[in-house]
Write a protein that holds these residues in place. Sequence first.
Motif, PDB file in Angstrom:
ATOM      1  N   HIS A 134       0.754  -1.126  -0.105  1.00  0.00           N
ATOM      2  CA  HIS A 134      -0.005   0.064  -0.053  1.00  0.00           C
ATOM      3  C   HIS A 134       0.950   1.393  -0.027  1.00  0.00           C
ATOM      4  CE1 HIS A 134      -3.163  -2.969   1.300  1.00  0.00           C
ATOM      5  NE2 HIS A 134      -3.965  -2.106   0.636  1.00  0.00           N
ATOM      6  N   CYS A 135       2.043   1.355   0.357  1.00  0.00           N
ATOM      7  CA  CYS A 135       2.824   2.220   0.682  1.00  0.00           C
ATOM      8  C   CYS A 135       4.077   2.567  -0.242  1.00  0.00           C
ATOM      9  CB  CYS A 135       3.223   2.569   2.025  1.00  0.00           C
ATOM     10  SG  CYS A 135       1.852   2.624   3.185  1.00  0.00           S
ATOM     11  N   ILE A 136       4.787   1.258  -0.817  1.00  0.00           N
ATOM     12  CA  ILE A 136       5.866   1.550  -1.392  1.00  0.00           C
ATOM     13  C   ILE A 136       5.674   0.947  -3.167  1.00  0.00           C
ATOM     14  CG2 ILE A 136       8.134   0.289  -1.557  1.00  0.00           C
ATOM     15  CD1 ILE A 136       7.914   1.996   0.742  1.00  0.00           C
ATOM     16  N   ASP A 137       5.285  -0.222  -3.036  1.00  0.00           N
ATOM     17  CA  ASP A 137       4.757  -0.602  -4.600  1.00  0.00           C
ATOM     18  C   ASP A 137       4.440   0.319  -5.341  1.00  0.00           C
ATOM     19  OD1 ASP A 137       6.061  -3.018  -3.794  1.00  0.00           O
ATOM     20  OD2 ASP A 137       3.978  -4.263  -3.562  1.00  0.00           O
ATOM     21  N   GLY A 138       5.068   0.797  -6.539  1.00  0.00           N
ATOM     22  CA  GLY A 138       4.692   1.749  -7.406  1.00  0.00           C
ATOM     23  C   GLY A 138       4.786   3.238  -7.040  1.00  0.00           C
ATOM     24  N   LYS A 139       5.430   3.519  -5.660  1.00  0.00           N
ATOM     25  CA  LYS A 139       5.492   4.706  -5.600  1.00  0.00           C
ATOM     26  C   LYS A 139       7.013   5.239  -5.093  1.00  0.00           C
ATOM     27  CE  LYS A 139       0.981   4.611  -2.965  1.00  0.00           C
ATOM     28  NZ  LYS A 139       0.498   3.141  -3.391  1.00  0.00           N
ATOM     29  N   ILE A 140       7.737   4.085  -4.538  1.00  0.00           N
ATOM     30  CA  ILE A 140       8.922   4.486  -4.192  1.00  0.00           C
ATOM     31  C   ILE A 140       9.808   3.556  -5.036  1.00  0.00           C
ATOM     32  CG2 ILE A 140      10.777   4.576  -2.522  1.00  0.00           C
ATOM     33  CD1 ILE A 140       8.520   5.460  -0.315  1.00  0.00           C
ATOM     34  N   PRO A 141      11.069   3.904  -5.621  1.00  0.00           N
ATOM     35  CA  PRO A 141      11.689   2.961  -6.614  1.00  0.00           C
ATOM     36  C   PRO A 141      12.830   2.149  -5.703  1.00  0.00           C
ATOM     37  CG  PRO A 141      12.858   5.153  -6.768  1.00  0.00           C
ATOM     38  CD  PRO A 141      11.730   5.230  -5.688  1.00  0.00           C
ATOM     39  N   VAL A 142      12.092   1.034  -5.018  1.00  0.00           N
ATOM     40  CA  VAL A 142      13.152  -0.011  -4.496  1.00  0.00           C
ATOM     41  C   VAL A 142      13.147  -1.137  -5.154  1.00  0.00           C
ATOM     42  CG1 VAL A 142      13.341  -1.014  -2.361  1.00  0.00           C
ATOM     43  CG2 VAL A 142      12.232   1.058  -2.331  1.00  0.00           C
ATOM     44  N   VAL A 143      14.467  -1.519  -5.390  1.00  0.00           N
ATOM     45  CA  VAL A 143      15.019  -2.900  -5.705  1.00  0.00           C
ATOM     46  C   VAL A 143      15.754  -3.686  -4.587  1.00  0.00           C
ATOM     47  CG1 VAL A 143      16.563  -4.359  -7.164  1.00  0.00           C
ATOM     48  CG2 VAL A 143      15.237  -2.130  -8.039  1.00  0.00           C
ATOM     49  N   PHE A 144      15.247  -4.956  -4.343  1.00  0.00           N
ATOM     50  CA  PHE A 144      15.808  -5.703  -3.226  1.00  0.00           C
ATOM     51  C   PHE A 144      16.802  -6.572  -3.678  1.00  0.00           C
ATOM     52  CE2 PHE A 144      11.398  -4.413  -2.138  1.00  0.00           C
ATOM     53  CZ  PHE A 144      11.721  -4.050  -0.516  1.00  0.00           C
ATOM     54  N   LEU A 145      18.043  -6.786  -2.977  1.00  0.00           N
ATOM     55  CA  LEU A 145      19.076  -7.744  -3.255  1.00  0.00           C
ATOM     56  C   LEU A 145      19.024  -8.409  -1.985  1.00  0.00           C
ATOM     57  CD1 LEU A 145      20.024  -4.983  -4.567  1.00  0.00           C
ATOM     58  CD2 LEU A 145      22.105  -6.217  -5.075  1.00  0.00           C
ATOM     59  N   GLN A 146      18.580  -9.651  -2.167  1.00  0.00           N
ATOM     60  CA  GLN A 146      18.599 -10.514  -1.010  1.00  0.00           C
ATOM     61  C   GLN A 146      19.528 -11.611  -1.051  1.00  0.00           C
ATOM     62  OE1 GLN A 146      14.689 -10.091   0.652  1.00  0.00           O
ATOM     63  NE2 GLN A 146      16.032  -8.621   0.166  1.00  0.00           N
ATOM     64  N   THR A 147      20.312 -11.904  -0.018  1.00  0.00           N
ATOM     65  CA  THR A 147      21.269 -12.918   0.236  1.00  0.00           C
ATOM     66  C   THR A 147      20.914 -14.067   1.111  1.00  0.00           C
ATOM     67  OG1 THR A 147      22.465 -11.975   2.243  1.00  0.00           O
ATOM     68  CG2 THR A 147      23.013 -10.954  -0.006  1.00  0.00           C
ATOM     69  N   VAL A 148      21.437 -15.297   0.909  1.00  0.00           N
ATOM     70  CA  VAL A 148      21.296 -16.244   1.719  1.00  0.00           C
ATOM     71  C   VAL A 148      22.950 -16.610   2.090  1.00  0.00           C
ATOM     72  CG1 VAL A 148      20.557 -18.732   2.364  1.00  0.00           C
ATOM     73  CG2 VAL A 148      19.072 -17.107   1.088  1.00  0.00           C
ATOM     74  N   THR A 149      23.205 -16.878   3.328  1.00  0.00           N
ATOM     75  CA  THR A 149      24.690 -17.343   3.537  1.00  0.00           C
ATOM     76  C   THR A 149      24.893 -18.389   4.500  1.00  0.00           C
ATOM     77  OG1 THR A 149      24.775 -15.473   5.524  1.00  0.00           O
ATOM     78  CG2 THR A 149      25.084 -14.716   3.080  1.00  0.00           C
ATOM     79  N   THR A 150      25.979 -18.947   4.664  1.00  0.00           N
ATOM     80  CA  THR A 150      26.355 -20.043   5.708  1.00  0.00           C
ATOM     81  C   THR A 150      27.523 -19.761   5.810  1.00  0.00           C
ATOM     82  OG1 THR A 150      27.208 -21.461   3.894  1.00  0.00           O
ATOM     83  CG2 THR A 150      24.638 -21.874   4.766  1.00  0.00           C
ATOM     84  N   ARG A 151      28.170 -20.041   7.224  1.00  0.00           N
ATOM     85  CA  ARG A 151      29.414 -19.818   7.448  1.00  0.00           C
ATOM     86  C   ARG A 151      30.190 -21.303   7.980  1.00  0.00           C
ATOM     87  NH1 ARG A 151      32.697 -15.595   8.707  1.00  0.00           N
ATOM     88  NH2 ARG A 151      33.720 -15.597  10.619  1.00  0.00           N
ATOM     89  N   GLU A 152      31.195 -21.462   7.465  1.00  0.00           N
ATOM     90  CA  GLU A 152      32.075 -22.684   7.835  1.00  0.00           C
ATOM     91  C   GLU A 152      33.541 -22.283   7.851  1.00  0.00           C
ATOM     92  OE1 GLU A 152      32.606 -27.228   6.009  1.00  0.00           O
ATOM     93  OE2 GLU A 152      31.100 -25.789   5.210  1.00  0.00           O
TER      94      GLU A 152
END
Length: 423
Positions: free
Chosen positions: A208-226
């Motif tokens: 209702h407040c972001i989509d189509g109104k504020i130009p946001v692109v998400f970069l989503q990570t998944v990490t592990t640690r060893e």
Amino acid sequence: MKELYCTERAGISLEKAAAMCDELLAQYPGLKKVLIVPPDFTRCYSFAGELTQILYPRLKAMGAEVKVMPALGTHMPMSAEEKTKFFCGVVPDEDILIHHWQTDTIVLGQIPAEFVRDISKGLYDTEIEVEVNHLLVDGGFDLILSVGQVVPHEVVGMANYSKNLFVGLGGRSMINKSHMCSAICGMEQALGVRDCPARMLYDYAQQHCIDGKIPVVFLQTVTTRENDETRLNGLYIGDSRVPFEKACELSQELNIVHVERRAKKVIAYLDPEELKTTWVGNKGIYRTRMIVADGGELMLLAPGIRAFGENDEMDAMTRKFGYKGRDYVLKLFNDGAFEDKIMSAAHLIQGSSDGRFTITYCTKPEQMSKEEIEGVGYQWADYNEVSKKYNPAELKEGWNTLPDGEEVYFVGTPALGLWKCDD
């Protein structure tokens, strides 16, 4: 935009991550001003620092003005040392902005009380203001790149996506009430679950407040640690919810450890560079609580802990009320004791075992004393003494049998996952 997805369980190379960033930026020629929103230093294993180091110089080379605003939420700003470790000198200090959650936000809209009541099954009934840092609206940015890690989370089930904006760059109402909604509905029902009540709140705000109104692109990570090395296993880029959903699927596979039985003693190590307060150090409680046996003990090896809250306001609330159980805190909450600081009530509920098992904080007494730890309802032990027997450098992940025959379960980086006993 064309969304970009990559899954490599063996690890995505830095070169591949850079190529994906190049493919992303090629879709946005002529950028004049860009904001990058990575997490704060408590998410130092998110690979967001490395992605910011890739994006910043490329955007500058395109002729854009670039600012970086870490998604602090209520956490403390990065120190000079933390900035150096996170950004490796690539981002100059003058281009790093600090989000102040008490003062810097603007209201975009409201989540209706009826919606909150519905998703909480009647447990919570309040309107919630949707707040974000005003620069997302009036900062003149052509593009906002929200960079962060999807991992099991105690409030929102699976971290990141719109939470990076509504909490990381959010204000008092949204942070307070979304956290309280999650606490009232039950943390153990949310942990590792994608579409839990708090996520539904953020989804409503996003739609209702972001989509189509504020130009946001998400970069989503998944990490592990060893072996002290962080591995990027998934990178999902886009302006829809799909990258988050794909990241959730991989994170639920890689970041949730299924333990065959509960342990009488669980030991979790809190990295002193990453976790300096119980406010964030309690991830050691949230992420491991489901493998502690009834009547057992959770021992937190916490050499870096030196305060309760990430700011003076929350530190004072913790010292005043303590981690003394859900019913105790809810009574205070219903009596109005928390006023506009109800995120503290949520945190105190989630930081208690409600008497099911004991919690022992092992701190360095010169940084956090026995009296302080016991004053908020935990047991205390001296890290300098305890670590002689339970040495985090010698314990291996999972089950350990010590020379005296004691069996313990060890978690070296609780912020990177969730440990569950499926009973």
